[in-house]
Motif scaffolding. Structure first.
Motif, mmCIF file in Angstrom:
data_model
loop_
_atom_site.group_PDB
_atom_site.id
_atom_site.type_symbol
_atom_site.label_atom_id
_atom_site.label_comp_id
_atom_site.label_asym_id
_atom_site.label_seq_id
_atom_site.Cartn_x
_atom_site.Cartn_y
_atom_site.Cartn_z
ATOM 1 N N ARG A 12 1.986 -8.790 31.542
ATOM 2 C CA ARG A 12 3.317 -9.088 31.180
ATOM 3 C C ARG A 12 3.752 -8.511 29.786
ATOM 4 N NH1 ARG A 12 2.405 -15.031 33.192
ATOM 5 N NH2 ARG A 12 3.163 -14.739 35.365
ATOM 6 N N GLU A 13 2.827 -7.916 28.934
ATOM 7 C CA GLU A 13 2.997 -7.486 27.716
ATOM 8 C C GLU A 13 3.138 -6.075 27.574
ATOM 9 O OE1 GLU A 13 -0.101 -8.895 25.232
ATOM 10 O OE2 GLU A 13 0.329 -11.092 25.397
ATOM 11 N N LEU A 14 3.052 -5.449 29.046
ATOM 12 C CA LEU A 14 2.930 -3.868 28.968
ATOM 13 C C LEU A 14 4.560 -3.328 29.321
ATOM 14 C CD1 LEU A 14 -0.065 -3.212 31.037
ATOM 15 C CD2 LEU A 14 0.128 -3.098 28.686
ATOM 16 N N THR A 15 4.882 -2.200 28.904
ATOM 17 C CA THR A 15 5.918 -1.604 29.332
ATOM 18 C C THR A 15 5.981 -1.175 30.574
ATOM 19 O OG1 THR A 15 5.170 0.489 28.950
ATOM 20 C CG2 THR A 15 6.225 -0.404 26.955
ATOM 21 N N PRO A 16 6.922 -0.964 31.312
ATOM 22 C CA PRO A 16 6.887 -0.632 32.662
ATOM 23 C C PRO A 16 6.236 0.660 33.163
ATOM 24 C CG PRO A 16 9.320 -1.331 32.112
ATOM 25 C CD PRO A 16 8.346 -1.203 31.005
ATOM 26 N N GLU A 17 6.060 1.541 31.972
ATOM 27 C CA GLU A 17 5.362 2.899 32.348
ATOM 28 C C GLU A 17 4.013 2.465 32.372
ATOM 29 O OE1 GLU A 17 7.739 2.582 29.900
ATOM 30 O OE2 GLU A 17 9.335 3.528 30.960
ATOM 31 N N LYS A 18 3.469 1.576 31.460
ATOM 32 C CA LYS A 18 2.221 1.409 31.357
ATOM 33 C C LYS A 18 1.822 0.392 32.458
ATOM 34 C CE LYS A 18 1.552 1.914 26.597
ATOM 35 N NZ LYS A 18 0.966 1.466 25.367
ATOM 36 N N GLN A 19 2.413 -0.463 33.001
ATOM 37 C CA GLN A 19 2.339 -1.157 34.188
ATOM 38 C C GLN A 19 2.159 -0.200 35.301
ATOM 39 O OE1 GLN A 19 5.572 -3.809 34.842
ATOM 40 N NE2 GLN A 19 4.601 -5.239 33.277
ATOM 41 N N GLN A 20 2.858 0.943 35.639
ATOM 42 C CA GLN A 20 2.577 1.695 36.562
ATOM 43 C C GLN A 20 1.266 2.590 36.326
ATOM 44 O OE1 GLN A 20 4.511 2.578 39.356
ATOM 45 N NE2 GLN A 20 3.018 3.903 39.886
ATOM 46 N N LYS A 21 0.737 2.864 35.132
ATOM 47 C CA LYS A 21 -0.570 3.509 34.886
ATOM 48 C C LYS A 21 -1.617 2.316 35.432
ATOM 49 C CE LYS A 21 0.264 6.339 31.000
ATOM 50 N NZ LYS A 21 0.090 6.950 29.831
ATOM 51 N N VAL A 22 -1.374 1.246 34.827
ATOM 52 C CA VAL A 22 -2.434 0.061 35.611
ATOM 53 C C VAL A 22 -2.601 0.212 37.213
ATOM 54 C CG1 VAL A 22 -3.039 -2.156 35.648
ATOM 55 C CG2 VAL A 22 -2.218 -1.164 33.684
ATOM 56 N N LEU A 23 -1.451 0.270 37.926
ATOM 57 C CA LEU A 23 -1.374 0.222 39.422
ATOM 58 C C LEU A 23 -2.118 1.478 39.911
ATOM 59 C CD1 LEU A 23 2.326 -0.856 39.927
ATOM 60 C CD2 LEU A 23 0.215 -2.418 40.357
ATOM 61 N N GLU A 24 -1.817 2.682 39.202
ATOM 62 C CA GLU A 24 -2.364 3.832 39.577
ATOM 63 C C GLU A 24 -3.997 3.757 39.308
ATOM 64 O OE1 GLU A 24 -0.510 6.741 37.469
ATOM 65 O OE2 GLU A 24 1.515 6.686 38.435
ATOM 66 N N PHE A 25 -4.227 3.239 38.121
ATOM 67 C CA PHE A 25 -5.834 2.945 37.972
ATOM 68 C C PHE A 25 -6.450 2.359 38.987
ATOM 69 C CE2 PHE A 25 -9.329 0.620 35.590
ATOM 70 C CZ PHE A 25 -10.019 1.800 35.523
ATOM 71 N N ALA A 28 -6.906 3.980 42.047
ATOM 72 C CA ALA A 28 -7.947 4.926 42.002
ATOM 73 C C ALA A 28 -9.348 4.331 42.249
ATOM 74 C CB ALA A 28 -8.233 5.721 40.698
ATOM 75 N N LEU A 29 -9.379 3.039 41.587
ATOM 76 C CA LEU A 29 -10.698 2.292 41.842
ATOM 77 C C LEU A 29 -11.018 1.808 43.118
ATOM 78 C CD1 LEU A 29 -10.415 -0.101 38.708
ATOM 79 C CD2 LEU A 29 -11.902 1.681 39.043
ATOM 80 N N LYS A 30 -9.781 1.322 43.878
ATOM 81 C CA LYS A 30 -9.960 1.061 45.519
ATOM 82 C C LYS A 30 -10.538 2.226 46.125
ATOM 83 C CE LYS A 30 -6.320 -0.828 47.030
ATOM 84 N NZ LYS A 30 -5.086 -1.287 47.162
ATOM 85 N N PHE A 31 -10.129 3.373 45.967
ATOM 86 C CA PHE A 31 -10.326 4.687 46.661
ATOM 87 C C PHE A 31 -11.994 5.071 46.224
ATOM 88 C CE2 PHE A 31 -5.796 6.086 46.859
ATOM 89 C CZ PHE A 31 -5.866 6.303 48.313
ATOM 90 N N GLU A 32 -12.400 4.811 45.153
ATOM 91 C CA GLU A 32 -13.767 4.936 44.676
ATOM 92 C C GLU A 32 -14.616 3.991 45.537
ATOM 93 O OE1 GLU A 32 -14.537 4.405 40.572
ATOM 94 O OE2 GLU A 32 -13.164 5.908 39.902
#
Length: 86
Positions: A12-25, A28-32
């Motif tokens: 909740r404290e992250l900007t929308p851009e950083k939230q998107q980075k978290v989702l992408e991360f 990536a972890l799920k694919f690993e």
């Protein structure tokens, strides 16, 4: 406070851009995880198979979507000039 609550509070404290980075991360972890699970099922035997399997595993971990058989055939046809959409 549990891990889920900590994660949600931080989210909740992250900007929308950083939230998107978290989702992408997370993706990536799920694919690993998927690549590791698949890797335990198949064990390449030849040096070429080992090299190709490693390339595949790295591609999946980086988030690249692999093509299915129909998509491969379509791409080949497009590259060879034989694909026509009706």
């Amino acid at each position: 406070m549990g891990k889920e609550e900590q994660l949600l509070e931080g989210w909740r404290e992250l900007t929308p851009e950083k939230q998107q980075k978290v989702l992408e991360f997370v993706e990536a972890l799920k694919f690993e995880s998927d690549a590791t699970a698949v890797n335990t099922e198949y064990i390449p035997q030849t040096p070429l198979a080992k090299k190709l399997w490693e390339i595949r595993t790295r591609a999946i971990a980086s988030g690249i979507q692999l093509l299915n058989e129909a998509e491969i055939e379509q791409e080949l046809a497009e590259r060879r000039g034989g694909y026509r959409e009706s």
